[in-house]
Motif scaffolding. Structure first.
Motif, PDB file in Angstrom:
ATOM      1  N   GLY A   1       4.807  14.298  -9.071  1.00  0.00           N
ATOM      2  CA  GLY A   1       6.237  14.233  -9.388  1.00  0.00           C
ATOM      3  C   GLY A   1       7.108  14.612  -8.208  1.00  0.00           C
ATOM      4  N   VAL A   2       6.615  14.337  -6.996  1.00  0.00           N
ATOM      5  CA  VAL A   2       7.396  14.663  -5.786  1.00  0.00           C
ATOM      6  C   VAL A   2       7.566  13.376  -4.983  1.00  0.00           C
ATOM      7  CG1 VAL A   2       6.450  16.993  -5.741  1.00  0.00           C
ATOM      8  CG2 VAL A   2       5.375  15.206  -4.351  1.00  0.00           C
ATOM      9  N   PRO A   3       8.508  13.391  -4.034  1.00  0.00           N
ATOM     10  CA  PRO A   3       8.754  12.152  -3.289  1.00  0.00           C
ATOM     11  C   PRO A   3       7.679  11.837  -2.242  1.00  0.00           C
ATOM     12  CG  PRO A   3      10.289  13.872  -2.612  1.00  0.00           C
ATOM     13  CD  PRO A   3       9.496  14.431  -3.750  1.00  0.00           C
ATOM     14  N   PHE A   4       7.527  10.551  -2.011  1.00  0.00           N
ATOM     15  CA  PHE A   4       6.717  10.053  -0.898  1.00  0.00           C
ATOM     16  C   PHE A   4       7.644   9.221  -0.030  1.00  0.00           C
ATOM     17  CE2 PHE A   4       4.637   6.472   1.106  1.00  0.00           C
ATOM     18  CZ  PHE A   4       3.560   7.049   1.743  1.00  0.00           C
ATOM     19  N   ALA A   5       7.494   9.329   1.268  1.00  0.00           N
ATOM     20  CA  ALA A   5       8.356   8.528   2.144  1.00  0.00           C
ATOM     21  C   ALA A   5       7.595   8.070   3.374  1.00  0.00           C
ATOM     22  CB  ALA A   5       9.569   9.351   2.563  1.00  0.00           C
ATOM     23  N   MET A   6       8.002   6.931   3.868  1.00  0.00           N
ATOM     24  CA  MET A   6       7.455   6.425   5.119  1.00  0.00           C
ATOM     25  C   MET A   6       8.410   6.796   6.248  1.00  0.00           C
ATOM     26  SD  MET A   6       4.627   4.733   4.470  1.00  0.00           S
ATOM     27  CE  MET A   6       4.378   3.635   5.864  1.00  0.00           C
ATOM     28  N   VAL A   7       7.826   7.267   7.351  1.00  0.00           N
ATOM     29  CA  VAL A   7       8.628   7.552   8.544  1.00  0.00           C
ATOM     30  C   VAL A   7       8.143   6.605   9.638  1.00  0.00           C
ATOM     31  CG1 VAL A   7       9.262   9.275  10.271  1.00  0.00           C
ATOM     32  CG2 VAL A   7       8.909   9.960   7.888  1.00  0.00           C
ATOM     33  N   LEU A   8       9.051   5.773  10.129  1.00  0.00           N
ATOM     34  CA  LEU A   8       8.650   4.737  11.081  1.00  0.00           C
ATOM     35  C   LEU A   8       8.953   5.174  12.512  1.00  0.00           C
ATOM     36  CD1 LEU A   8       9.923   1.535   9.222  1.00  0.00           C
ATOM     37  CD2 LEU A   8       7.792   2.812   8.914  1.00  0.00           C
TER      38      LEU A   8
ATOM     39  N   PHE B   1       0.843  -1.201   0.000  1.00  0.00           N
ATOM     40  CA  PHE B   1       0.000   0.000   0.000  1.00  0.00           C
ATOM     41  C   PHE B   1       0.879   1.253   0.000  1.00  0.00           C
ATOM     42  CE2 PHE B   1      -2.853   3.247   1.557  1.00  0.00           C
ATOM     43  CZ  PHE B   1      -4.058   2.926   0.958  1.00  0.00           C
ATOM     44  N   ALA B   2       1.948   1.216   0.802  1.00  0.00           N
ATOM     45  CA  ALA B   2       2.864   2.361   0.827  1.00  0.00           C
ATOM     46  C   ALA B   2       3.481   2.575  -0.557  1.00  0.00           C
ATOM     47  CB  ALA B   2       3.952   2.130   1.878  1.00  0.00           C
ATOM     48  N   ALA B   3       3.841   1.476  -1.207  1.00  0.00           N
ATOM     49  CA  ALA B   3       4.435   1.589  -2.543  1.00  0.00           C
ATOM     50  C   ALA B   3       3.434   2.176  -3.528  1.00  0.00           C
ATOM     51  CB  ALA B   3       4.895   0.209  -3.012  1.00  0.00           C
ATOM     52  N   ARG B   4       2.175   1.767  -3.366  1.00  0.00           N
ATOM     53  CA  ARG B   4       1.128   2.296  -4.260  1.00  0.00           C
ATOM     54  C   ARG B   4       0.940   3.793  -4.029  1.00  0.00           C
ATOM     55  NH1 ARG B   4      -0.820   3.764  -7.719  1.00  0.00           N
ATOM     56  NH2 ARG B   4      -2.786   3.372  -8.809  1.00  0.00           N
ATOM     57  N   LEU B   5       0.979   4.184  -2.769  1.00  0.00           N
ATOM     58  CA  LEU B   5       0.838   5.596  -2.416  1.00  0.00           C
ATOM     59  C   LEU B   5       2.026   6.398  -2.966  1.00  0.00           C
ATOM     60  CD1 LEU B   5      -1.226   7.306  -0.922  1.00  0.00           C
ATOM     61  CD2 LEU B   5      -0.111   6.716   1.230  1.00  0.00           C
ATOM     62  N   ALA B   6       3.197   5.803  -2.883  1.00  0.00           N
ATOM     63  CA  ALA B   6       4.398   6.469  -3.427  1.00  0.00           C
ATOM     64  C   ALA B   6       4.275   6.638  -4.941  1.00  0.00           C
ATOM     65  CB  ALA B   6       5.639   5.649  -3.069  1.00  0.00           C
TER      66      ALA B   6
ATOM     67  N   ARG C   1      10.643  -2.659  -2.098  1.00  0.00           N
ATOM     68  CA  ARG C   1       9.706  -2.048  -3.053  1.00  0.00           C
ATOM     69  C   ARG C   1      10.172  -0.652  -3.478  1.00  0.00           C
ATOM     70  NH1 ARG C   1       7.510  -5.576   0.121  1.00  0.00           N
ATOM     71  NH2 ARG C   1       5.672  -6.824  -0.490  1.00  0.00           N
ATOM     72  N   GLY C   2      11.307  -0.253  -2.991  1.00  0.00           N
ATOM     73  CA  GLY C   2      11.865   1.037  -3.408  1.00  0.00           C
ATOM     74  C   GLY C   2      11.156   2.234  -2.803  1.00  0.00           C
ATOM     75  N   VAL C   3      10.518   2.020  -1.646  1.00  0.00           N
ATOM     76  CA  VAL C   3       9.839   3.148  -1.005  1.00  0.00           C
ATOM     77  C   VAL C   3      10.821   3.838  -0.066  1.00  0.00           C
ATOM     78  CG1 VAL C   3       7.925   3.835   0.504  1.00  0.00           C
ATOM     79  CG2 VAL C   3       7.635   1.922  -1.095  1.00  0.00           C
ATOM     80  N   PRO C   4      11.093   5.125  -0.269  1.00  0.00           N
ATOM     81  CA  PRO C   4      11.981   5.834   0.653  1.00  0.00           C
ATOM     82  C   PRO C   4      11.445   5.749   2.081  1.00  0.00           C
ATOM     83  CG  PRO C   4      11.499   7.185  -1.263  1.00  0.00           C
ATOM     84  CD  PRO C   4      10.596   6.002  -1.336  1.00  0.00           C
ATOM     85  N   MET C   5      12.345   5.638   3.021  1.00  0.00           N
ATOM     86  CA  MET C   5      11.890   5.369   4.381  1.00  0.00           C
ATOM     87  C   MET C   5      12.879   5.929   5.391  1.00  0.00           C
ATOM     88  SD  MET C   5      12.696   2.771   6.800  1.00  0.00           S
ATOM     89  CE  MET C   5      13.508   1.682   5.656  1.00  0.00           C
ATOM     90  N   LEU C   6      12.345   6.512   6.467  1.00  0.00           N
ATOM     91  CA  LEU C   6      13.185   6.965   7.571  1.00  0.00           C
ATOM     92  C   LEU C   6      12.788   6.168   8.802  1.00  0.00           C
ATOM     93  CD1 LEU C   6      15.119   8.872   9.112  1.00  0.00           C
ATOM     94  CD2 LEU C   6      13.186  10.460   9.355  1.00  0.00           C
ATOM     95  N   ASP C   7      13.719   5.398   9.320  1.00  0.00           N
ATOM     96  CA  ASP C   7      13.486   4.652  10.552  1.00  0.00           C
ATOM     97  C   ASP C   7      14.035   5.498  11.701  1.00  0.00           C
ATOM     98  OD1 ASP C   7      13.432   2.995  12.699  1.00  0.00           O
ATOM     99  OD2 ASP C   7      14.319   1.258  11.685  1.00  0.00           O
ATOM    100  N   LEU C   8      13.144   5.924  12.576  1.00  0.00           N
ATOM    101  CA  LEU C   8      13.557   6.853  13.631  1.00  0.00           C
ATOM    102  C   LEU C   8      14.122   6.153  14.868  1.00  0.00           C
ATOM    103  CD1 LEU C   8      10.709   9.509  13.368  1.00  0.00           C
ATOM    104  CD2 LEU C   8      13.142   9.884  13.002  1.00  0.00           C
TER     105      LEU C   8
END
Lengths: 405, 408
Positions: free
Chosen positions: B306-313, B293-298, B355-362
């Motif tokens: 045309g801008v980035p989407f990222a998950m922040v955990l 779902f995150a990949a689909r949203l990205a 899935r190539g989704v940018p992600m920040l693990d806090l």
């Protein structure tokens, strides 16, 4: 603690009611009158701010003075003092209630309507007019205050008469188990009606709700039937709670307010079943004297004068419900309904004779049709009741849209 | 007493006789006592009771349950917080004037930690980022629901707004759910609404049906949680025992010992099987479909803007504080060898990376400060200090990894 705590489903109400019942059941039941007065003052204070309480005090004093002055003096009914006091009270009521033509109290954010100012007024007028004939009953300031503010009739009646109030207080005590159970059952039923079932229905029959996109016949039907059901469940449920609590205290003289009103067979019958303590008061203190006066002025036109009295009575009834023109029209429609019933009765009597009319009206099919027609007439008038007059044409959009395909 | 009219008169001779009479008296005495105690608490002991568990969400025609617009509600839970939550006319925990500018910046989607119910408006990490010079629109709402957040983003896009980036700031492990159904309906058109964020205008029939549904088909009143919520909203005495008494340390300790107060450490961090070393099928589906779902949203974000989407955990309290996790496992009777607090996070991170989704693990940023108290005492949400650290970490990451400098 906010005022809602003193609604019949509120914790404040539960405290006052259970406390009074326990007192009535105890050996200290002689303290019931002072306790009822204190409880009623607490409830009134919860519903009102300081400005409203000051206005309430102003509203309470003159009728006591007027009633006290002629208390038990049977030859002194209808004195100038009594009439002047009634006129003063009605004028003050109009100001406090915030009728547009006397909107003098913009500073008073809360026009006391919520504490049932009109119910207080009805009891005051009754007391002033009946004072000469009530000399065998006790009247003192505390009793007067408790009669007017009694917490079980404070917000929305029923409108108790003073002899019934005194009689009820004299009977305070613990009812038998069966009577207590029946009264408790009534309280629970009332709570279910007013606070579980009524909220399921629409609280307004305002046709402007039909302006929502896509409104159709179903929306109209829901609007048409829902508010009358809500109103009945809410009001009769409230009354059930109050009558039940009073009976648990041993007070059995609180008048009934409803008798299956939507089974009425005509508009006249409806008002004999709906808000009965109010209808009875209106008949006794407004319609009867007015009709007597008008017919006396023009005895050769007795029928027309009676019809005029009906229309004036219902016009005032409508005005009592609210301060805008739709309420007046609501009253007029009911007046027209009552006159139409009378004319129809006369017509049937002329065509069928007294016995024939009686036989026709007793037929089951006629009774069913009459009940259905009356119910729908009342529903329609309640729609007017809820809607500004210039918006009453809104429902026409539905058939027009339907015809347009 | 007349047999034909049982309630027509008092009957002193019969009154109160037998067990029924005593039961009636007892019932009344109980009612009076309960009412008296409650009134005493409302008036004298705990006049703040109205601030407990306020209703902050409403049914939204497009999003489903979402933060109510124009909120100004007090949230009160001593000793943790006594704050006021505001929302703007869109239901965002954001400002009213200037929201269009914020909507041209970074969109923060997320759940309760991003909404920040226990924080003042200016303490939430999104607001801190704003103070750091970034334009941020905080669209998060309480309750983990990626589907709803996707709808909010799509609705803002439909209204013509365009972000610099979209971040989904998710509280682990709550938002890791089976998203297969949501994914299948991802491209469904949004419900039509002329003014979606305002209260929908429903016709009488729909209003009546909604009232019927609320009265008879919503079961929250009969579940334990629903009952507790009703009690806390309607009883000052219960609210005092449940919440206000926590402001008195000795009482708090006693209530925790008696089990009257939920021990924060013992509350599960989401779906516990996600933390099992031996990953079950249901847990695997949750992780994979959430990442999908995150990949689909990205993908949607890239295609639409045309801008980035990222998950922040956001790591769980059990992840950050191992001692709490040990207590939880012991209390739940789970084998410590079979579970690890970081597994949901690391598994989701791996799935997102795949899935190539940018992600920040806090985790690292927060763990570096784990000697401090970063969550509230009575619930596992991040406190003011935790939010400050989160904001600083996100700010650095936006600059270094996404190339989004402050000032826009």
């Amino acid at each position: 603690m906010d005022a809602s705590a003193f609604a019949p489903n509120g914790i404040g109400f539960a405290l006052l009611a259970s406390g009074l019942i326990l007192l009535a059941w105890s050996r200290f039941s002689r303290l019931f009158l002072p306790a009822l007065g204190v409880a009623s003052l607490v409830a009134a204070a919860a519903w009102s701010g300081p400005a409203e309480l000051a206005a309430l005090v102003l509203f309470l004093v003159p009728p006591y003075v007027a009633a006290r002055a002629v208390w038990g003096h049977e030859g002194r009914q209808g004195t100038r003092l009594a009439m002047a006091t009634i006129a003063w009270q009605v004028a003050l009521f109009a100001v406090l209630r915030g009728y547009p033509f006397v909107d003098l109290l913009g500073w008073l954010g809360h026009p006391l309507a919520v504490v049932g100012l009109s119910y207080i007024l009805f009891r005051q007028i009754h007391l002033i007019l009946e004072a000469p004939f009530l000399g065998d009953l006790p009247l003192d300031p505390w009793r007067y205050l408790t009669f007017l503010l009694a917490f079980w009739t404070l917000l929305a009646g029923p409108i108790q008469r003073y002899p019934a109030f005194v009689e009820g207080l004299a009977a305070v005590g613990r009812p038998g188990n069966d009577a207590a159970l029946a009264a408790g059952h009534r309280v629970v039923n009332g709570l279910i009606k007013a606070f579980l079932l009524a909220p399921v229905f629409l609280k307004s029959g305002d046709v402007r709700l039909l302006q929502a996109p896509g409104s159709d016949w179903l929306d109209f039907a829901v609007l048409f039937y829902s508010f009358p059901v809500y109103l009945y469940l809410n009001f009769s449920g409230y009354t059930d709670v109050m009558i039940g609590v009073a009976r648990l205290c041993g007070v059995t003289t609180l008048p009934e307010n409803f008798n299956r009103p939507y089974l009425a067979r005509n508009v006249q019958d409806f008002w004999a079943r709906w808000h009965m303590s109010f209808s009875s008061w209106i008949q006794h203190y407004l319609f009867n004297p007015l009709a007597k006066y008008l017919v006396g002025r023009a005895p050769r036109h007795g029928g027309a004068m009676t019809a005029l009295a009906v229309m004036v009575t219902f016009l005032l009834l409508g005005a009592w419900h609210g301060t805008t023109a739709n309420y007046l029209v609501f009253g007029l429609l009911h007046g027209v309904g009552v006159i139409a019933v009378a004319l129809w009765g006369e017509f049937l009597k002329a065509r069928l004779g007294r016995a024939g009319r009686k036989a026709l009206l007793a037929r089951t099919d006629v009774r069913v049709v009459a009940t259905v027609v009356t119910f729908h007439y009342v529903c329609a008038t309640l729609m007017v009741f809820n809607t500004p007059l210039d918006r009453l044409a809104i429902p026409l959009a539905i058939p027009l849209a339907w015809l347009a395909g | 007493m007349s047999s034909s009219s049982p309630i027509s008169s008092s009957d002193p001779a019969a009154a109160g006789r037998g067990w029924l009479g005593r039961a009636l008296l007892l019932g009344l005495a109980v009612l009076f006592t309960v009412a008296a105690v409650e009134v005493l608490f409302r008036l004298a002991v705990f006049p703040d009771w109205r601030s407990l568990a306020p209703k902050v969400t409403v049914r939204h025609p497009v999003y489903g349950h979402y933060s109510a617009p124009n909120l100004a509600v007090r949230r009160f839970s001593p000793p943790d917080y006594d704050v006021v939550n505001h929302t703007n006319s869109l239901g965002f925990r954001d400002r009213e004037a200037g929201i269009d500018e914020d909507l041209a910046g970074i969109w923060v989607l997320g759940d309760s930690n991003a909404f920040g119910g226990g924080l003042q408006d200016d303490e939430i990490f999104a607001a801190v980022l704003q103070f750091m010079g970034r334009k941020v629109a905080n669209m998060a709402s309480e309750g983990p629901d990626m589907t709803r957040m996707a709808r909010v983003a799509k609705d803002m896009a439909r209204r013509g707004h365009r972000p610099r980036a979209i971040l989904y700031v998710g509280s682990l492990n709550a938002f890791i759910r089976d998203m297969r159904d949501s994914l299948a309906h991802f491209d469904d058109p949004l419900p039509a609404a002329e003014a979606p964020a305002r209260t929908a205008v429903m016709g009488p029939a729909a209003t009546w049906l909604a009232a019927l549904r609320a009265a008879f088909l919503q079961h929250d009143a009969v579940t334990l949680l629903g009952l507790k919520t009703r009690l806390i909203r309607n009883s000052a005495a219960y609210g005092w025992v449940k919440v206000a008494a926590n402001g008195v340390p000795a009482l708090r300790r006693m209530f925790l010992r008696l089990g009257w107060r939920a021990d924060r450490d013992l509350v599960p961090s989401g779906f516990t099987p996600l933390l099992a070393r031996d990953l079950g099928e249901r847990a695997r589906v949750r992780i994979d479909s959430t990442a999908d779902f995150a990949a689909r949203l990205a993908e949607w974000t890239r295609a639409r803007f045309g801008v980035p989407f990222a998950m922040v955990l956001l790591p769980t309290q059990h992840d950050l504080y191992p001692a709490r996790f040990a207590r939880f496992l012991a209390a739940a009777g789970l084998d410590p060898a079979a579970y690890r607090a970081d597994l949901a996070r690391t598994r989701l991170a791996a799935a997102l990376a795949a899935r190539g989704v940018p992600m920040l693990d806090l985790y690292n940023a927060l763990e570096a400060h784990a000697g401090e108290s970063l969550t509230f005492l009575d619930d596992a949400h991040f406190n003011r200090r935790g939010n400050r650290i989160i904001a600083e970490a996100i700010d650095r990451w936006l600059s270094h990894d996404l190339g989004l400098r402050a000032g826009g």
